[in-house]
Write a protein that holds these residues in place. Structure first.
Motif, PDB file in Angstrom:
ATOM      1  N   SER A 152       0.824  -1.222   0.000  1.00  0.00           N
ATOM      2  CA  SER A 152       0.000   0.000   0.000  1.00  0.00           C
ATOM      3  C   SER A 152       0.852   1.263   0.000  1.00  0.00           C
ATOM      4  O   SER A 152       0.386   2.331  -0.393  1.00  0.00           O
ATOM      5  N   VAL A 153       2.093   1.144   0.475  1.00  0.00           N
ATOM      6  CA  VAL A 153       2.988   2.305   0.539  1.00  0.00           C
ATOM      7  C   VAL A 153       4.329   1.927  -0.092  1.00  0.00           C
ATOM      8  O   VAL A 153       5.372   1.922   0.573  1.00  0.00           O
ATOM      9  N   PRO A 154       4.331   1.598  -1.392  1.00  0.00           N
ATOM     10  CA  PRO A 154       5.555   1.090  -2.035  1.00  0.00           C
ATOM     11  C   PRO A 154       6.695   2.092  -2.098  1.00  0.00           C
ATOM     12  O   PRO A 154       7.861   1.695  -2.219  1.00  0.00           O
ATOM     13  N   ASP A 155       6.380   3.379  -2.019  1.00  0.00           N
ATOM     14  CA  ASP A 155       7.439   4.384  -2.118  1.00  0.00           C
ATOM     15  C   ASP A 155       8.072   4.721  -0.776  1.00  0.00           C
ATOM     16  O   ASP A 155       8.975   5.563  -0.699  1.00  0.00           O
ATOM     17  N   LEU A 172       1.705   7.244   7.345  1.00  0.00           N
ATOM     18  CA  LEU A 172       0.424   7.935   7.191  1.00  0.00           C
ATOM     19  C   LEU A 172       0.439   8.852   5.966  1.00  0.00           C
ATOM     20  O   LEU A 172      -0.533   8.919   5.213  1.00  0.00           O
ATOM     21  N   ARG A 173       1.551   9.526   5.768  1.00  0.00           N
ATOM     22  CA  ARG A 173       1.668  10.441   4.625  1.00  0.00           C
ATOM     23  C   ARG A 173       1.574   9.674   3.306  1.00  0.00           C
ATOM     24  O   ARG A 173       0.869  10.084   2.382  1.00  0.00           O
ATOM     25  N   GLU A 174       2.283   8.551   3.204  1.00  0.00           N
ATOM     26  CA  GLU A 174       2.257   7.760   1.978  1.00  0.00           C
ATOM     27  C   GLU A 174       0.887   7.143   1.740  1.00  0.00           C
ATOM     28  O   GLU A 174       0.417   7.039   0.607  1.00  0.00           O
ATOM     29  N   LEU A 175       0.220   6.739   2.818  1.00  0.00           N
ATOM     30  CA  LEU A 175      -1.107   6.136   2.692  1.00  0.00           C
ATOM     31  C   LEU A 175      -2.101   7.134   2.116  1.00  0.00           C
ATOM     32  O   LEU A 175      -2.989   6.771   1.332  1.00  0.00           O
ATOM     33  N   GLN A 176      -1.942   8.397   2.478  1.00  0.00           N
ATOM     34  CA  GLN A 176      -2.872   9.429   2.020  1.00  0.00           C
ATOM     35  C   GLN A 176      -2.698   9.763   0.534  1.00  0.00           C
ATOM     36  O   GLN A 176      -3.512  10.494  -0.038  1.00  0.00           O
ATOM     37  N   ARG A 177      -1.656   9.215  -0.100  1.00  0.00           N
ATOM     38  CA  ARG A 177      -1.479   9.420  -1.534  1.00  0.00           C
ATOM     39  C   ARG A 177      -2.437   8.543  -2.341  1.00  0.00           C
ATOM     40  O   ARG A 177      -2.673   8.798  -3.531  1.00  0.00           O
ATOM     41  N   LEU A 178      -2.992   7.515  -1.710  1.00  0.00           N
ATOM     42  CA  LEU A 178      -3.915   6.617  -2.397  1.00  0.00           C
ATOM     43  C   LEU A 178      -5.305   7.233  -2.466  1.00  0.00           C
ATOM     44  O   LEU A 178      -5.662   8.110  -1.672  1.00  0.00           O
ATOM     45  N   THR A 179      -6.105   6.756  -3.405  1.00  0.00           N
ATOM     46  CA  THR A 179      -7.492   7.193  -3.514  1.00  0.00           C
ATOM     47  C   THR A 179      -8.356   6.317  -2.613  1.00  0.00           C
ATOM     48  O   THR A 179      -8.409   5.098  -2.801  1.00  0.00           O
ATOM     49  N   LEU A 180      -9.013   6.921  -1.653  1.00  0.00           N
ATOM     50  CA  LEU A 180      -9.865   6.173  -0.737  1.00  0.00           C
ATOM     51  C   LEU A 180     -11.219   5.938  -1.399  1.00  0.00           C
ATOM     52  O   LEU A 180     -11.962   6.870  -1.669  1.00  0.00           O
ATOM     53  N   GLU A 181     -11.528   4.680  -1.647  1.00  0.00           N
ATOM     54  CA  GLU A 181     -12.776   4.345  -2.331  1.00  0.00           C
ATOM     55  C   GLU A 181     -13.918   4.046  -1.378  1.00  0.00           C
ATOM     56  O   GLU A 181     -15.085   4.137  -1.743  1.00  0.00           O
ATOM     57  N   GLY A 182     -13.601   3.694  -0.157  1.00  0.00           N
ATOM     58  CA  GLY A 182     -14.647   3.373   0.808  1.00  0.00           C
ATOM     59  C   GLY A 182     -14.055   2.813   2.079  1.00  0.00           C
ATOM     60  O   GLY A 182     -12.840   2.578   2.177  1.00  0.00           O
TER      61      GLY A 182
END
Length: 248
Positions: A152-155, A172-182
């Protein structure tokens, strides 16, 4: 607080005393104020100290009082609203000030969490485990473990921050780069584990509310949060649309 002696009442004496003291907390005391000692309170109300203790224990269970080591019995702060309705789409750490990152480790998650993350429970695949505390009025009222698969946070790199709270903020910062779908949530009554109990100033086995949240992105579970709330600081609420929430 009044000094009127308790008269014969149909309900248990300690329960009536609880009501009387509860009313006094609303009018005669402020948040954080220390109550008189048990001997003085028992004398004021003309009850045995055992009866008084029962009343104080009930008020503590209801979140009206707090017994703090080395301080005594104090008036508890008001319950703070914590929205956990599924209508709110936001990654952990996004715009949150109440949660404080504590640590981050790389280890295999519990079997139940591994299944929620669609990982093989027997593979012992390590995930980033972010530890956070929710603090209000200077007191920890909830402890959270956020499980984030490395995919989920490959970078994320060890160079960003090797460990501790800084590492937690990087995840947390890297996780927030993803699009939250639900997201979906489940709430259940549980008992405080030793590590949670220590951080929440509770005894091991004390009643707690466990909120498990699954965050979805790109058609898969990107993270799972297991948050443990002090049961004496929480109350359940429901939103207008039937969503589920907690106020603590």
């Amino acid at each position: 607080m009044g000094t009127t002696q308790l008269e014969s009442v149909p309900e248990p004496k300690y329960w009536h005393l609880k009501t009387v003291i509860g009313e006094a907390l609303d009018t005669d005391f402020s948040v954080g104020e220390i109550l008189p000692n048990e001997r003085e309170l028992a004398a004021r109300f003309g009850v045995a100290r055992a009866t008084l203790r029962q009343a104080l224990e009930q008020l503590e269970l209801e979140g009206r009082l707090q017994r703090r080591r080395g301080v005594g019995t104090t008036v508890a702060p008001p319950r703070m609203g914590v929205d956990v309705s599924t209508a709110q789409h936001q990654w952990p750490g996004a715009g949150e000030e109440a949660w404080q990152p504590v640590d981050c480790t790389l280890a295999a998650p519990p079997i139940a969490v591994a299944r929620l993350l669609d990982l093989d429970p027997g593979a012992d695949e390590p995930v980033h485990t972010v530890r956070r505390l929710r603090v209000t009025h200077g007191q920890a009222v909830a402890a959270e473990q956020l499980y984030v698969p490395t995919g989920s946070v490959p970078d994320l790199t060890a160079i960003d921050a090797p460990s501790g709270a800084a590492r937690a903020r990087c995840v947390l910062r890297e996780l927030q780069r993803l699009t939250l779908e639900g997201q979906d949530r489940a709430v259940e009554l549980g008992s405080a584990r030793a590590d949670d109990a220590k951080e929440l100033d509770r005894l091991p086995g004390a009643p707690v509310l466990v909120v498990t949240t699954r965050y979805l992105s790109d058609g898969r579970t990107a993270a799972v949060s297991v948050a443990t709330y002090r049961a004496d600081t929480c109350r359940l609420t429901f939103g207008d649309a039937g969503d589920f929430g907690i106020a603590s």
